[in-house]
Design an enzyme around this catalytic site. Structure first.
Site, short mmCIF file in Angstrom:
data_model
loop_
_atom_site.label_atom_id
_atom_site.label_comp_id
_atom_site.label_asym_id
_atom_site.label_seq_id
_atom_site.Cartn_x
_atom_site.Cartn_y
_atom_site.Cartn_z
N ASP A 120 34.86 -8.36 -6.50
CA ASP A 120 34.49 -7.38 -5.47
C ASP A 120 33.05 -7.66 -5.06
O ASP A 120 32.13 -7.57 -5.88
CB ASP A 120 34.62 -5.97 -6.03
CG ASP A 120 34.39 -4.89 -4.99
OD1 ASP A 120 34.07 -5.24 -3.84
OD2 ASP A 120 34.54 -3.71 -5.34
N GLU A 139 37.41 -9.15 -2.72
CA GLU A 139 37.36 -7.84 -2.07
C GLU A 139 36.07 -7.67 -1.28
O GLU A 139 34.98 -7.96 -1.77
CB GLU A 139 37.47 -6.74 -3.13
CG GLU A 139 37.53 -5.34 -2.56
CD GLU A 139 37.82 -4.30 -3.62
OE1 GLU A 139 37.54 -3.11 -3.36
OE2 GLU A 139 38.32 -4.66 -4.71
N GLU A 195 37.58 -0.56 1.86
CA GLU A 195 37.67 0.83 1.41
C GLU A 195 36.86 1.79 2.27
O GLU A 195 37.19 2.97 2.36
CB GLU A 195 37.19 0.92 -0.04
CG GLU A 195 35.71 0.63 -0.22
CD GLU A 195 35.35 0.22 -1.63
OE1 GLU A 195 34.34 0.74 -2.13
OE2 GLU A 195 36.05 -0.61 -2.22
N HIS A 205 42.14 2.12 -2.68
CA HIS A 205 40.87 2.29 -3.39
C HIS A 205 40.83 3.70 -3.96
O HIS A 205 41.14 4.67 -3.27
CB HIS A 205 39.71 2.08 -2.41
CG HIS A 205 38.36 2.38 -3.00
ND1 HIS A 205 37.72 3.59 -2.81
CD2 HIS A 205 37.53 1.62 -3.75
CE1 HIS A 205 36.54 3.56 -3.43
NE2 HIS A 205 36.40 2.39 -4.00
#
Length: 225
Positions: free
Chosen positions: A50, A76, A102, A152
């Site tokens: 991420d 991500e 997200e 998320h």
């Protein structure tokens, strides 16, 4: 695992974490750490990274190619949420799937991400993206474009349970984020906490509504006003 907290990139999150001297590293150190985690997990485990929107598109492509030997399940949020063209460039250039974003809001924001090929895996947050109804519309659009949905969920136990019900209600649900950081509002808030079974699955509550009951003593303990 978190990567992208590099001194030369645009992320602000590195200033918000404890032990910044450990978290803030050069990109080369990120690669070394991913390699170490892959070796520890073995070849079959799913490993995701991420970036939290830290990289430019060109640098995301450079780093994504450097990380390809480690067979990541996804990268991500490699670039800024509103850099849809940049994310599409990254997704087109890399073999590793791109997941996100997200912090996008509503169906029409996700429409751009999905239809323009900026994401391979769609990650709405039920609390930010418009609730059950809007997230189900996002999931339906994702299904029409053969995209899986990995919601998320990084907040309280209420949001976690709502997200579990959401992903269970759609045909293209992939996995649900289950934060493991210390969080009393996740671990203490419910009379019956959400638990991960030994096979990695979670049994949904079956009572009315979300099927949960708040622990009132925990509510009082964490009350801020």
């Amino acid at each position: 695992m978190k990567i992208g907290r590099n001194p030369s990139t645009q992320t602000h999150l590195r200033h918000l974490v404890d032990q910044a001297e450990i978290c803030e590293v050069e990109p080369e150190e990120d690669i070394v750490r991913v390699e170490a985690v892959r070796q520890a997990l073995g070849p079959k485990a799913k490993l995701m990274v991420d970036v939290n929107c830290a990289w430019s598109p060109s640098f995301a492509i450079e780093m994504g190619r450097a990380l390809e030997p480690y067979k990541l399940y996804w990268i991500e949020e490699p670039v800024a949420t509103d850099d849809i063209d940049g994310s599409a460039r990254v997704a087109d250039a890399l073999a590793t799937p791109i997941a996100g974003y997200e912090t996008e809001i509503g169906l029409y924001g996700f429409r751009e991400l999905i239809t323009r090929g900026a994401v391979d895996i769609v990650q709405p947050d039920i609390a930010w993206s418009g609730g059950f109804s809007e997230c189900r519309r996002i999931a339906a659009l994702a299904q029409a474009y053969h995209r899986m949905v990995a919601p998320h969920a990084f907040a309280s136990a209420v949001t976690l349970v709502a997200s579990l019900h959401f992903i269970a209600s759609i045909p293209n649900g992939l996995v649900l984020e289950f934060d493991q950081n210390p969080n009393g509002l996740r671990d203490d808030l419910l009379k019956e906490p959400v638990r991960i079974e030994s096979d990695g699955m979670v049994k949904l509550p079956e009572g009315p509504g979300l099927g949960i009951e708040l622990d009132r003593s925990a509510v009082e303990r964490y009350r801020s006003a």
